[in-house]
Design an enzyme around this catalytic site. Structure first.
Site, PDB file in Angstrom:
ATOM      1  N   LYS A  49       0.832  -1.208   0.000  1.00 10.76           N
ATOM      2  CA  LYS A  49       0.000   0.000   0.000  1.00 10.76           C
ATOM      3  C   LYS A  49       0.866   1.258   0.000  1.00 10.76           C
ATOM      4  CE  LYS A  49      -1.764   1.666   4.110  1.00 10.76           C
ATOM      5  NZ  LYS A  49      -1.547   3.082   4.412  1.00 10.76           N
ATOM      6  N   ASN A  50       1.831   1.312   0.930  1.00  9.25           N
ATOM      7  CA  ASN A  50       2.563   2.566   1.115  1.00  9.25           C
ATOM      8  C   ASN A  50       3.590   2.825   0.017  1.00  9.25           C
ATOM      9  OD1 ASN A  50       0.986   3.155   3.252  1.00  9.25           O
ATOM     10  ND2 ASN A  50       2.481   2.590   4.829  1.00  9.25           N
ATOM     11  N   ARG A  56      -4.855  11.007   4.233  1.00 15.49           N
ATOM     12  CA  ARG A  56      -3.781  11.969   4.404  1.00 15.49           C
ATOM     13  C   ARG A  56      -2.652  11.785   3.403  1.00 15.49           C
ATOM     14  NH1 ARG A  56       0.159  13.013   6.794  1.00 15.49           N
ATOM     15  NH2 ARG A  56       0.396  14.973   7.917  1.00 15.49           N
ATOM     16  N   CYS A 102      -4.850  13.106  12.411  1.00 14.21           N
ATOM     17  CA  CYS A 102      -5.715  11.949  12.188  1.00 14.21           C
ATOM     18  C   CYS A 102      -5.719  11.120  13.458  1.00 14.21           C
ATOM     19  CB  CYS A 102      -5.249  11.152  10.986  1.00 14.21           C
ATOM     20  SG  CYS A 102      -3.755  10.240  11.309  1.00 14.21           S
ATOM     21  N   ARG A 112       0.504  14.540  12.983  1.00 13.31           N
ATOM     22  CA  ARG A 112       1.009  14.353  11.623  1.00 13.31           C
ATOM     23  C   ARG A 112       1.222  15.650  10.857  1.00 13.31           C
ATOM     24  NH1 ARG A 112      -1.420   8.867   9.228  1.00 13.31           N
ATOM     25  NH2 ARG A 112       0.582   8.907   8.169  1.00 13.31           N
ATOM     26  N   ILE A 122       3.179  18.541   8.469  1.00  6.50           N
ATOM     27  CA  ILE A 122       3.851  18.444   7.169  1.00  6.50           C
ATOM     28  C   ILE A 122       4.880  19.562   6.991  1.00  6.50           C
ATOM     29  CG2 ILE A 122       2.062  17.161   5.923  1.00  6.50           C
ATOM     30  CD1 ILE A 122       1.277  19.922   4.714  1.00  6.50           C
ATOM     31  N   ASP A 123       5.332  20.115   8.142  1.00  2.30           N
ATOM     32  CA  ASP A 123       6.295  21.224   8.073  1.00  2.30           C
ATOM     33  C   ASP A 123       7.576  20.851   7.319  1.00  2.30           C
ATOM     34  OD1 ASP A 123       6.533  19.459  10.305  1.00  2.30           O
ATOM     35  OD2 ASP A 123       8.016  20.790  11.213  1.00  2.30           O
ATOM     36  N   ASP A 149       3.890   0.457  12.179  1.00  2.00           N
ATOM     37  CA  ASP A 149       2.695  -0.135  11.581  1.00  2.00           C
ATOM     38  C   ASP A 149       2.481  -1.599  11.984  1.00  2.00           C
ATOM     39  OD1 ASP A 149       2.228   2.268  10.375  1.00  2.00           O
ATOM     40  OD2 ASP A 149       2.942   1.669   8.389  1.00  2.00           O
ATOM     41  N   ARG A 184      -8.996  -0.177   4.433  1.00  2.00           N
ATOM     42  CA  ARG A 184      -8.138   0.847   3.812  1.00  2.00           C
ATOM     43  C   ARG A 184      -6.802   0.249   3.388  1.00  2.00           C
ATOM     44  NH1 ARG A 184      -7.197   6.137   7.124  1.00  2.00           N
ATOM     45  NH2 ARG A 184      -5.842   6.268   5.326  1.00  2.00           N
TER      46      ARG A 184
HETATM   47  N1  EPU Z   1       6.450  14.562  10.906  1.00  2.00           N
HETATM   48  C1  EPU Z   1       6.609  15.897  11.213  1.00  2.00           C
HETATM   49  N2  EPU Z   1       6.670  16.799  10.194  1.00  2.00           N
HETATM   50  C2  EPU Z   1       6.576  16.413   8.882  1.00  2.00           C
HETATM   51  C3  EPU Z   1       6.412  15.061   8.568  1.00  2.00           C
HETATM   52  C4  EPU Z   1       6.351  14.128   9.617  1.00  2.00           C
HETATM   53  O1  EPU Z   1       6.692  16.281  12.374  1.00  2.00           O
HETATM   54  O2  EPU Z   1       6.637  17.281   8.003  1.00  2.00           O
HETATM   55  C5  EPU Z   1       6.317  13.578  11.997  1.00  2.00           C
HETATM   56  C6  EPU Z   1       4.921  12.970  12.022  1.00  2.00           C
HETATM   57  O3  EPU Z   1       3.997  13.766  12.738  1.00  2.00           O
HETATM   58  C7  EPU Z   1       5.165  11.632  12.671  1.00  2.00           C
HETATM   59  C8  EPU Z   1       6.576  11.263  12.211  1.00  2.00           C
HETATM   60  O4  EPU Z   1       7.172  12.483  11.753  1.00  2.00           O
HETATM   61  O5  EPU Z   1       5.145  11.749  14.058  1.00  2.00           O
HETATM   62  C9  EPU Z   1       6.637  10.232  11.103  1.00  2.00           C
HETATM   63  O6  EPU Z   1       5.939  10.679   9.963  1.00  2.00           O
HETATM   64  P1  EPU Z   1       6.318  10.228   8.487  1.00  2.00           P
HETATM   65  O7  EPU Z   1       6.279  11.444   7.629  1.00  2.00           O
HETATM   66  O8  EPU Z   1       7.554   9.405   8.484  1.00  2.00           O
HETATM   67  O9  EPU Z   1       5.090   9.270   8.123  1.00  2.00           O
HETATM   68  P2  EPU Z   1       4.079   9.418   6.931  1.00  2.00           P
HETATM   69  O10 EPU Z   1       4.810   9.591   5.657  1.00  2.00           O
HETATM   70  O11 EPU Z   1       3.009  10.369   7.287  1.00  2.00           O
HETATM   71  C10 EPU Z   1       4.154   6.846   6.392  1.00  2.00           C
HETATM   72  C11 EPU Z   1       3.149   5.746   6.246  1.00  2.00           C
HETATM   73  C12 EPU Z   1       2.600   5.381   7.609  1.00  2.00           C
HETATM   74  C13 EPU Z   1       3.769   4.928   8.482  1.00  2.00           C
HETATM   75  C14 EPU Z   1       4.816   6.043   8.571  1.00  2.00           C
HETATM   76  C15 EPU Z   1       6.043   5.669   9.352  1.00  2.00           C
HETATM   77  C16 EPU Z   1       2.168   6.117   4.093  1.00  2.00           C
HETATM   78  C17 EPU Z   1       0.980   6.475   3.300  1.00  2.00           C
HETATM   79  N3  EPU Z   1       2.044   6.182   5.407  1.00  2.00           N
HETATM   80  O12 EPU Z   1       3.444   7.948   6.946  1.00  2.00           O
HETATM   81  O13 EPU Z   1       1.726   4.280   7.415  1.00  2.00           O
HETATM   82  O14 EPU Z   1       3.299   4.609   9.769  1.00  2.00           O
HETATM   83  O15 EPU Z   1       5.215   6.420   7.224  1.00  2.00           O
HETATM   84  O16 EPU Z   1       6.612   4.527   8.833  1.00  2.00           O
HETATM   85  O17 EPU Z   1       3.205   5.765   3.548  1.00  2.00           O
HETATM   86  C18 EPU Z   1      -0.159   2.921   7.813  1.00  2.00           C
HETATM   87  O18 EPU Z   1       0.087   2.333   6.745  1.00  2.00           O
HETATM   88  O19 EPU Z   1      -0.991   2.493   8.651  1.00  2.00           O
HETATM   89  C19 EPU Z   1       0.556   4.157   8.134  1.00  2.00           C
HETATM   90  C20 EPU Z   1       0.129   5.021   9.036  1.00  2.00           C
END
Ligand code: EPU
Length: 434
Positions: free
Chosen positions: A18-19, A89, A113, A118, A120-121, A301, A393
């Site tokens: 998925k990811n 998201r 969420c 989460r 996105i800064d 995960d 999902r």
């Molecule tokens: N973070 C920030 N600022 C940012 C981006 C992230 O503070 O700009 C923080 C987040 O709030 C979080 C941490 O960094 O606490 C990790 O976030 P990351 O960006 O690595 O995760 P993501 O890209 O939002 C993906 C997967 C998640 C998985 C995480 C960690 C997808 C669609 N989602 O999320 O998958 O848990 O990486 O491996 O790829 C799931 O599949 O159930 C799922 C949540």
């Protein structure tokens, strides 16, 4: 509805990740012509991403079986609306490719969420360093750049989404972009391999320093998505919790090193085979301590699924969640089944119980939902898991796959569930009282 106690046996095939699939779908926007993605799982998040692409004016549809065709050659809009971003998201990853392709992107602010705030800064700061102007207002993020110019971006945390978004923004930028402290997940390597086959020039994916030399154009290609390591891990834990013997076909042992290590530490026999991974489990798990970390650390995960297993272990385990702040909402649900877990901040202390019992529980999110289903496989009696839409999902045909392995699991219409029945009894009682 799960009747616990069956030993899972046989083999199960893992679907495409998925990811990874979601990001490859976004990356296909960058091609001048159509791409064909093979092995895309038919899950709810993929259908949401298809809708995101369609609304951007990009044709995306399943052709045969698991082949998804994405054609970005028409007129593309630069705006992704709130109703879709709020459903999923991950659709924020269209920002990078839209910015690279159109010089402009307007995407609804995703917000937090169920599993955490989460932010996105890191994505936005990276785009700014590449020369984009970011404006935020009225629930939207607007990114604009006449030209993106390569730069060095050092991430404060190895965020998966920020690494991916920046890689996709940088592939057509002028000059060289270096992403330092990049995420190292297998899905990042898959995205870089896909982009490189399209004509991009990316080095170092899978390490913490990724170098992207901008190129003028990318072409659409045919590409196979990697197997889903989280689905593979979930089935291995299902084998462990049911004291079963299962082969998880297509599982990549090299993507699961930490997970296999922890399952071995809990006393299970794991065999890495050419076609996948086999788990042979004939006894209770031993307690182990786990800390979730960015890859190659233990994946967040799989934290809930592992907690379900350890709730039945011999001894006390500690799980530390380092990635998302709200992933322990699972604990109050699984404790309804007789588990003995208490949390303090980001730590959970799990006193292994000899048995747990079926109960009516509710999925708070995707992975917690999978954890509750696994707990139900081992519980005495019947477990009713509500709100399984979360599980749909991310897992393709989850209950069919478990059922073929011997689980007694069935999907039950909502009106027949215990919650619905007790609600109608309440209505009945209050009606009688007048
Ligand atoms: N973070 C920030 N600022 C940012 C981006 C992230 O503070 O700009 C923080 C987040 O709030 C979080 C941490 O960094 O606490 C990790 O976030 P990351 O960006 O690595 O995760 P993501 O890209 O939002 C993906 C997967 C998640 C998985 C995480 C960690 C997808 C669609 N989602 O999320 O998958 O848990 O990486 O491996 O790829 C799931 O599949 O159930 C799922 C949540």
């Amino acid at each position: 509805m799960i009747k616990g106690g069956n030993r899972l046996e046989g083999s199960v095939s893992v679907s495409g990740a998925k990811n990874s699939a979601l990001k490859l779908m976004a990356a296909a926007i960058l091609g001048d012509n159509k791409s064909i993605l093979q092995g895309v799982p038919k899950i709810r998040d993929v259908f949401t991403m298809i809708e995101v692409l369609n609304r951007l004016g990009i044709k995306a549809e399943f052709k045969k079986e698991d082949q998804l065709v994405i054609d970005p050659s028409g007129n593309i809009s630069c705006e992704a609306s709130y109703d879709l971003i709020s459903q999923m998201r991950a659709s924020i990853v269209v920002l990078g490719p839209l910015l690279a392709k159109l010089g402009e992107a307007r995407v609804a602010m995703p917000g937090g969420c169920n599993i955490g705030s989460r932010k996105i800064d890191l994505h936005l700061r990276g785009f700014e360093l590449l020369g984009a102007q970011i404006d935020m207002g009225q629930g939207y993020i607007q990114a604009k750049a006449d030209i993106l110019v390569g730069a060095t971006v050092t991430l404060a945390f190895p965020s998966v989404g920020a690494t991916e978004n920046l890689m996709m923004a940088a592939v057509k930028a002028k000059g060289i972009t270096v992403i330092e402290n990049a995420a190292r997940e297998p899905e990042i390597i898959d995205l870089a391999n896909f982009l490189n086959s399209m004509g991009a020039d990316i080095e170092g994916a899978g390490t913490s320093s990724i170098k992207v030399q901008g190129v003028a154009a990318l072409k659409g290609i045919k590409y196979q998505v990697i197997p889903d390591r989280i689905e593979a891990g979930t089935f291995l834990i299902a084998g462990a919790i049911s004291r079963g013997d299962i082969i998880v076909k297509n599982a990549c042992p090299e993507h699961l090193e930490m997970v296999l290590g922890k399952l071995r530490d809990s006393g299970f026999d794991i065999k890495e085979q050419d076609t996948g991974v086999r788990i042979i489990a004939d006894k209770r798990a031993k307690a182990v301590d786990i800390a979730t970390l960015p890859y190659p650390g233990f994946p967040t995960d799989l934290q809930a699924q592992m907690m379900a297993l350890l709730s039945l272990a011999d001894g006390t385990s500690v799980i530390t969640e380092n990635i998302f702040e709200n992933r322990f909402v699972f604990v109050s649900e699984i404790n309804k089944m007789g588990s003995n877990i208490r949390t303090q901040g980001q730590h959970a202390v799990i006193e292994g119980a000899e048995r747990i019992k079926g109960a009516c529980v509710r999925c708070p999110d995707l992975r917690a939902g999978a954890g509750l289903i696994l707990a139900g496989l081992a519980a005495k009696g019947t477990t009713e898991v509500e709100e399984i839409g979360h599980v749909e999902r991310g897992y393709e045909n989850f209950e069919q796959k478990l059922s073929r392995l011997g689980a007694d699991i069935q999907r039950v219409p909502e009106e027949m569930t215990e919650v619905a029945q007790s609600a109608s009894e309440c209505v009945g009682r209050s009606e009688k009282k007048g």
